[in-house]
Design an enzyme around this catalytic site. Structure first.
Site, PDB file in Angstrom:
ATOM      1  N   GLY A  50       0.829  -1.199   0.000  1.00  0.00           N
ATOM      2  CA  GLY A  50       0.000   0.000   0.000  1.00  0.00           C
ATOM      3  C   GLY A  50       0.857   1.240   0.000  1.00  0.00           C
ATOM      4  O   GLY A  50       2.077   1.176  -0.146  1.00  0.00           O
ATOM      5  N   ASP A  70     -11.882   3.157   7.241  1.00  0.00           N
ATOM      6  CA  ASP A  70     -11.492   2.837   5.862  1.00  0.00           C
ATOM      7  C   ASP A  70     -12.157   1.544   5.407  1.00  0.00           C
ATOM      8  O   ASP A  70     -11.493   0.648   4.885  1.00  0.00           O
ATOM      9  CB  ASP A  70      -9.964   2.730   5.768  1.00  0.00           C
ATOM     10  CG  ASP A  70      -9.454   2.690   4.337  1.00  0.00           C
ATOM     11  OD1 ASP A  70     -10.159   3.203   3.448  1.00  0.00           O
ATOM     12  OD2 ASP A  70      -8.361   2.144   4.100  1.00  0.00           O
TER      13      ASP A  70
END
Length: 394
Positions: free
Chosen positions: A91, A248
């Site tokens: 990520g 998230d």
């Protein structure tokens, strides 16, 4: 020259901006990901293009990871923590490895499967520099009257808080412990067990799981209905009961247990949010308005408590927003019959039209509703949100 510029579509401009963000590095990618969730500030075209940044992949070498582990865990770490050198996931701020952790610090001890998250090298320095540059840009934008309603400095402060949360993995460790405590009596929801952490390293249990899409394709009707209920009840509990919300939620962080096909596995809890008392006064009545049908009062409260409000015609805003809420409440609130995605887009379009801005915590909660709507619609088109929400609204 000017006529040539006019021929360039907005989508092309946003795609060019997206490429620039990727070139700028992890911090700029995160900024784009954050902007994609702020439909109250930016156009839907921009949000759609920038949402593809969630699939952005940046990885660092195994050598950098090994150096970090030896520095913070000791040079003998391979004797009790064995890792696959190929990252399982990457990520903007870090990457994750599969591995095994010995229960005792010797090779003969029994071991458990773990996931090990490590931050990218120099990520804090990179973020600090880029946030400084962004702050200068935000302050410059506020010099222009037409930009002030966007409150760029305040928006950057919100983004900075979100970004900095993810740069200390001990915070994610604590978040996991709190979620596990909150859901200790919910057998259908699984959060990984954190073993230990440093600011740069998090070791947690590896949860065998599959994408939601796998359950949609192969799961039984009963299992899918149960998954849909558990997903929406999980979110409602976070909001109405615990006031500790995953910041998230998306299909990459909500999976299905490989061993128990009707259980939800929740990952990546570095970002969390809570609604303070004033925000609760906005969100809770707005949600309850589907039941109480007191639309006008809720919309006036929404306008009154907005942190940035440059609305020139409050009565028109209240009238349009009330009509939107009423159109939903007068239909059956079932995911199969209500397009919540379109509802939220229309909701944000009205905010933009009337120059009314919501706080980022409130927006992230609404975006979570959007995500869960998509998951719920795919699993069980007949899921009744009001029936699931009733116990939390009493």
């Amino acid at each position: 020259m000017l006529s040539a510029v006019r021929l360039v579509s907005k989508e092309t401009l946003w795609r060019t901006a997206r490429k620039s963000l990727v070139y700028g590095g992890p911090c700029w990618v995160k900024l784009g990901q954050w902007a994609a969730t702020r439909s109250d500030l930016f156009s839907q075209e921009l949000c759609d293009v920038f949402s593809t940044l969630h699939s952005y992949v940046y990885s660092h070498s195994w050598g950098s990871t090994d150096t970090l582990l030896r520095t913070q865990l000791g040079h003998d770490y391979p004797s009790w923590l064995q890792l696959d050198r190929n990252p399982a996931n990457t990520g903007a701020v870090g990457q994750v490895y599969r591995g095994s952790l010995s229960r005792g610090k010797d090779q003969e001890s029994s071991s458990v499967r773990v996931a090990v998250k490590v931050l990218h090298p120099n990520i804090r320095e990179d973020v600090t520099l880029n946030l400084y540059l962004l702050e200068m840009g935000a302050r410059f934008l506020e010099l222009f009257p037409a930009m002030r309603w966007l409150a760029p400095v305040q928006a950057l402060e919100n983004f900075s808080g979100t970004m900095l949360q993810q740069l200390d993995l001990t915070m994610e460790h604590r978040n996991l412990e709190k979620f596990r405590e909150n859901f200790r009596h919910e057998a259908g929801v699984i959060f990984p067990l954190p073993y230990f952490s440093t600011p740069d390293i998090l070791v947690e249990s590896f949860e065998e799981s599959l994408p939601i899409s796998h359950a949609i394709r192969t799961g039984s009707s009963e299992a899918k209905r149960l998954l849909a209920r558990r997903g929406i009840r999980m979110f409602l509990k976070m909001v109405f009961e615990d006031n500790f919300i995953h910041g998230d939620l998306h299909p990459g962080n909500m999976l299905v247990s490989r061993d128990h096909g009707d259980k939800v596995v929740v990952l990546d809890v570095g970002m969390t949010t809570s609604l303070h008392e004033e925000q609760q006064k906005i969100f809770y009545p707005l949600f309850k308005s589907f039941v109480t049908q007191d639309y006008t009062d809720v919309c006036r409260r929404l306008l009154k408590d907005a942190p940035v409000n440059d609305c020139s015609d409050p009565d028109h805003f209240v009238s349009e927003m009330s009509a939107l809420v009423r159109s939903v409440a007068e239909s059956r609130i079932k995911l199969g019959e209500l397009d919540v995605s379109s509802l939220i887009v229309r909701f944000f379009q009205l905010l933009q039209k009337h120059h009314v801005q919501l706080e980022s915590r409130f927006v992230s909660t609404i975006v979570s509703v959007l995500v869960l709507e998509g998951v719920g619609r795919s699993l069980d088109p007949d899921l009744d949100i009001l029936a699931e929400a009733t116990p939390f609204l009493r």
